[in-house]
Design a protein around this motif. Structure first.
Motif, PDB file in Angstrom:
ATOM      1  N   LEU A   1       0.891  -1.073   0.007  1.00  0.00           N
ATOM      2  CA  LEU A   1      -0.084  -0.063  -0.245  1.00  0.00           C
ATOM      3  C   LEU A   1       0.999   1.181   0.262  1.00  0.00           C
ATOM      4  O   LEU A   1       1.774   1.431   0.962  1.00  0.00           O
ATOM      5  CB  LEU A   1      -0.861  -0.013   1.393  1.00  0.00           C
ATOM      6  N   ILE A   2       0.834   1.896  -1.015  1.00  0.00           N
ATOM      7  CA  ILE A   2       1.697   3.282  -1.365  1.00  0.00           C
ATOM      8  C   ILE A   2       1.073   4.436  -1.281  1.00  0.00           C
ATOM      9  O   ILE A   2       0.195   4.483  -2.327  1.00  0.00           O
ATOM     10  CB  ILE A   2       2.713   2.677  -2.729  1.00  0.00           C
ATOM     11  N   SER A   3       1.430   5.394  -0.681  1.00  0.00           N
ATOM     12  CA  SER A   3       0.798   6.609  -0.749  1.00  0.00           C
ATOM     13  C   SER A   3       1.742   7.557  -1.803  1.00  0.00           C
ATOM     14  O   SER A   3       2.913   7.287  -1.881  1.00  0.00           O
ATOM     15  CB  SER A   3       0.488   7.399   0.516  1.00  0.00           C
ATOM     16  N   SER A   4       1.011   8.398  -2.576  1.00  0.00           N
ATOM     17  CA  SER A   4       1.768   9.095  -3.428  1.00  0.00           C
ATOM     18  C   SER A   4       0.762  10.405  -4.125  1.00  0.00           C
ATOM     19  O   SER A   4      -0.438  10.411  -3.666  1.00  0.00           O
ATOM     20  CB  SER A   4       2.040   8.526  -4.837  1.00  0.00           C
ATOM     21  N   HIS A   5       1.648  11.412  -4.456  1.00  0.00           N
ATOM     22  CA  HIS A   5       0.742  12.513  -4.860  1.00  0.00           C
ATOM     23  C   HIS A   5       1.117  12.818  -6.398  1.00  0.00           C
ATOM     24  O   HIS A   5       0.733  13.593  -7.059  1.00  0.00           O
ATOM     25  CB  HIS A   5       0.746  13.719  -4.159  1.00  0.00           C
ATOM     26  N   VAL A   6       1.812  11.703  -6.862  1.00  0.00           N
ATOM     27  CA  VAL A   6       2.168  11.867  -8.331  1.00  0.00           C
ATOM     28  C   VAL A   6       1.433  10.981  -9.345  1.00  0.00           C
ATOM     29  O   VAL A   6       1.311   9.696  -9.065  1.00  0.00           O
ATOM     30  CB  VAL A   6       3.728  11.378  -8.548  1.00  0.00           C
ATOM     31  N   MET A   7       0.880  11.611 -10.138  1.00  0.00           N
ATOM     32  CA  MET A   7      -0.311  10.744 -11.032  1.00  0.00           C
ATOM     33  C   MET A   7       0.312   9.694 -11.848  1.00  0.00           C
ATOM     34  O   MET A   7      -0.116   8.656 -11.956  1.00  0.00           O
ATOM     35  CB  MET A   7      -0.979  11.714 -11.943  1.00  0.00           C
ATOM     36  N   ASP A   8       1.505   9.820 -12.299  1.00  0.00           N
ATOM     37  CA  ASP A   8       2.277   8.807 -13.091  1.00  0.00           C
ATOM     38  C   ASP A   8       2.750   7.628 -12.432  1.00  0.00           C
ATOM     39  O   ASP A   8       2.470   6.357 -12.935  1.00  0.00           O
ATOM     40  CB  ASP A   8       3.543   9.195 -13.915  1.00  0.00           C
ATOM     41  N   GLU A   9       2.591   7.723 -10.853  1.00  0.00           N
ATOM     42  CA  GLU A   9       2.849   6.577 -10.012  1.00  0.00           C
ATOM     43  C   GLU A   9       1.528   6.028 -10.084  1.00  0.00           C
ATOM     44  O   GLU A   9       1.203   4.400  -9.798  1.00  0.00           O
ATOM     45  CB  GLU A   9       3.324   6.977  -8.724  1.00  0.00           C
ATOM     46  N   ALA A  10       0.385   6.838 -10.059  1.00  0.00           N
ATOM     47  CA  ALA A  10      -0.912   5.967  -9.945  1.00  0.00           C
ATOM     48  C   ALA A  10      -1.378   5.107 -10.888  1.00  0.00           C
ATOM     49  O   ALA A  10      -1.842   3.984 -10.846  1.00  0.00           O
ATOM     50  CB  ALA A  10      -2.048   7.234  -9.790  1.00  0.00           C
ATOM     51  N   GLU A  11      -0.780   5.437 -11.985  1.00  0.00           N
ATOM     52  CA  GLU A  11      -1.091   4.437 -13.322  1.00  0.00           C
ATOM     53  C   GLU A  11      -0.335   3.104 -13.072  1.00  0.00           C
ATOM     54  O   GLU A  11      -0.643   2.052 -13.634  1.00  0.00           O
ATOM     55  CB  GLU A  11      -0.477   5.061 -14.608  1.00  0.00           C
ATOM     56  N   ARG A  12       0.737   3.162 -12.234  1.00  0.00           N
ATOM     57  CA  ARG A  12       1.557   1.799 -11.923  1.00  0.00           C
ATOM     58  C   ARG A  12       0.861   0.949 -11.039  1.00  0.00           C
ATOM     59  O   ARG A  12       1.241  -0.344 -10.785  1.00  0.00           O
ATOM     60  CB  ARG A  12       3.030   2.213 -11.417  1.00  0.00           C
ATOM     61  N   CYS A  13      -0.164   1.401 -10.422  1.00  0.00           N
ATOM     62  CA  CYS A  13      -0.887   0.641  -9.279  1.00  0.00           C
ATOM     63  C   CYS A  13      -2.025  -0.323  -9.842  1.00  0.00           C
ATOM     64  O   CYS A  13      -2.638   0.165 -10.929  1.00  0.00           O
ATOM     65  CB  CYS A  13      -1.671   1.551  -8.241  1.00  0.00           C
ATOM     66  N   GLU A  14      -2.358  -1.261  -9.218  1.00  0.00           N
ATOM     67  CA  GLU A  14      -3.719  -2.225  -9.839  1.00  0.00           C
ATOM     68  C   GLU A  14      -4.777  -1.700  -9.397  1.00  0.00           C
ATOM     69  O   GLU A  14      -5.731  -1.855  -9.838  1.00  0.00           O
ATOM     70  CB  GLU A  14      -3.272  -3.750  -9.220  1.00  0.00           C
ATOM     71  N   ARG A  15      -4.734  -0.872  -8.231  1.00  0.00           N
ATOM     72  CA  ARG A  15      -5.819  -0.504  -7.469  1.00  0.00           C
ATOM     73  C   ARG A  15      -5.558   0.893  -6.649  1.00  0.00           C
ATOM     74  O   ARG A  15      -4.481   0.978  -6.416  1.00  0.00           O
ATOM     75  CB  ARG A  15      -6.506  -1.262  -6.592  1.00  0.00           C
ATOM     76  N   LEU A  16      -6.606   1.860  -6.950  1.00  0.00           N
ATOM     77  CA  LEU A  16      -6.348   3.409  -6.422  1.00  0.00           C
ATOM     78  C   LEU A  16      -7.320   3.727  -5.523  1.00  0.00           C
ATOM     79  O   LEU A  16      -8.673   3.145  -5.712  1.00  0.00           O
ATOM     80  CB  LEU A  16      -6.324   4.319  -7.655  1.00  0.00           C
ATOM     81  N   LEU A  17      -7.028   4.307  -4.119  1.00  0.00           N
ATOM     82  CA  LEU A  17      -7.863   4.772  -3.402  1.00  0.00           C
ATOM     83  C   LEU A  17      -7.657   6.108  -3.440  1.00  0.00           C
ATOM     84  O   LEU A  17      -6.380   6.716  -3.304  1.00  0.00           O
ATOM     85  CB  LEU A  17      -7.423   4.246  -1.887  1.00  0.00           C
ATOM     86  N   LEU A  18      -8.493   6.936  -3.632  1.00  0.00           N
ATOM     87  CA  LEU A  18      -8.633   8.600  -3.878  1.00  0.00           C
ATOM     88  C   LEU A  18      -9.251   8.713  -2.352  1.00  0.00           C
ATOM     89  O   LEU A  18     -10.430   8.853  -2.234  1.00  0.00           O
ATOM     90  CB  LEU A  18      -9.036   8.884  -5.032  1.00  0.00           C
ATOM     91  N   LEU A  19      -8.404   9.670  -1.477  1.00  0.00           N
ATOM     92  CA  LEU A  19      -8.789  10.300  -0.325  1.00  0.00           C
ATOM     93  C   LEU A  19      -8.979  11.967  -0.651  1.00  0.00           C
ATOM     94  O   LEU A  19      -8.063  12.495  -1.190  1.00  0.00           O
ATOM     95  CB  LEU A  19      -7.954  10.166   0.752  1.00  0.00           C
ATOM     96  N   ARG A  20     -10.088  12.322  -0.141  1.00  0.00           N
ATOM     97  CA  ARG A  20     -10.222  13.870  -0.277  1.00  0.00           C
ATOM     98  C   ARG A  20     -10.870  14.382   1.091  1.00  0.00           C
ATOM     99  O   ARG A  20     -12.012  13.845   1.209  1.00  0.00           O
ATOM    100  CB  ARG A  20     -10.960  14.309  -1.614  1.00  0.00           C
ATOM    101  N   GLU A  21     -10.365  15.296   1.819  1.00  0.00           N
ATOM    102  CA  GLU A  21     -10.945  15.673   2.920  1.00  0.00           C
ATOM    103  C   GLU A  21     -11.272  14.644   3.864  1.00  0.00           C
ATOM    104  O   GLU A  21     -12.518  14.584   4.525  1.00  0.00           O
ATOM    105  CB  GLU A  21     -11.783  16.721   2.845  1.00  0.00           C
TER     106      GLU A  21
END
Ligand SMILES: Nc1ncnc2c1ncn2[C@@H]1O[C@H](COP(=O)(O)OP(=O)(O)OP(=O)(O)O)[C@@H](O)[C@H]1O
Length: 245
Positions: A187-207
């Protein structure tokens, strides 16, 4: 032998208040064993608080967090869950090799495994250098090597590639996928979108709320966006628009 768990991580209706403020608001999701999941969200959205809850160092207000079938933070999980924090937690007055060997001894792992972890993060050539003489990005890699050496079943990484050059970032992501292929859950946190593409699944948190929990391709499909940055923007705008009656 441990029983295999379908979900390496299960978070249900998690609420965390910090400093009198609701920082995570009814967050729920599961993470499949042996997968690479990205946790994305703007600064202050609650990523670190969520990761801390999963490794069991965050006081939670309500809800449950289960890791490998056991409540987060249980002593039984100590050697099974690796956590690399945003600020490197290593000894500045030891060399790179000494730092990683120190962790290896604590985990009952061989010196060879420690040296292999140093090589895996691209620091093999400078293994004898003192940590306090390294750059921030290099220190972050020493931290990562210290977590890798225990070969944990679940690896939680808070922005592990900040400040790294693109080649090293690519190499580390290749390594993350190799670890997942061998059964590690990441489970890897990031704020870089090109890294998001490397994940099998994405969790997007906002507020403090989970805005999306999906595969990158499904997010693109569902939003009709040309890229993930735009997909997230559309999700946020949809959330902000008043519901039509
Ligand atoms: N020790 C604390 N006491 C009170 N509030 C805190 C504390 N630590 C964090 N917060 C608040 O909790 C919220 C979420 O912080 P968190 O660090 O989890 O966000 P983040 O998404 O990881 O941010 P970043 O990407 O900047 O690291 C923020 O509003 C922050 O101000």
């Amino acid at each position: 032998m441990d029983k295999p768990h379908e979900h390496a991580i299960a978070v249900d209706d998690l609420v965390v208040n910090r400093g009198g403020k609701c920082v995570l608001d009814s967050v729920g999701f599961t993470v499949a064993a042996g997968s690479v999941t990205g946790l994305l969200g703007p600064s202050g959205s609650g990523k670190t608080t969520l990761l801390r809850s999963i490794v069991g160092v965050q006081k939670i207000t309500s809800g449950t967090v289960t890791v490998l079938g056991t409540p987060a933070g249980s002593p039984a999980l100590r050697s099974k869950v690796g956590y690399v924090t945003q600020s490197p937690s290593v000894y500045g007055d030891l060399t790179i090799r000494q730092n990683v060997r120190y962790f290896a001894v604590n985990y009952g792992v061989s010196r060879n495994a420690a040296d292999e972890a140093v090589r895996a993060v691209g620091l093999g050539d400078i293994a004898n250098q003192m940590v306090n003489s390294l750059s921030g990005g290099q220190q972050a890699r020493v931290s990562l090597a210290c977590a890798l050496v225990a070969n944990p079943a679940v690896l939680v990484l808070d922005e592990p590639t900040v400040g790294l050059d693109p080649v090293l970032r690519r190499d580390l992501w290749q390594q993350f996928h190799a670890l997942a292929a061998a059964g590690t859950t990441l489970l890897i946190s990031s704020h870089v979108m090109d890294e998001a593409e490397r994940c099998e699944r994405l969790l997007l948190l906002r507020e403090g709320r989970l805005l999306a929990d999906d595969a990158p391709a499904s997010l693109l499909h569902a939003t009709g966006a040309p890229n993930l940055e735009e997909a997230f923007l559309r999700l946020i705008l949809n959330q902000l628009q008043p519901a039509k009656s």
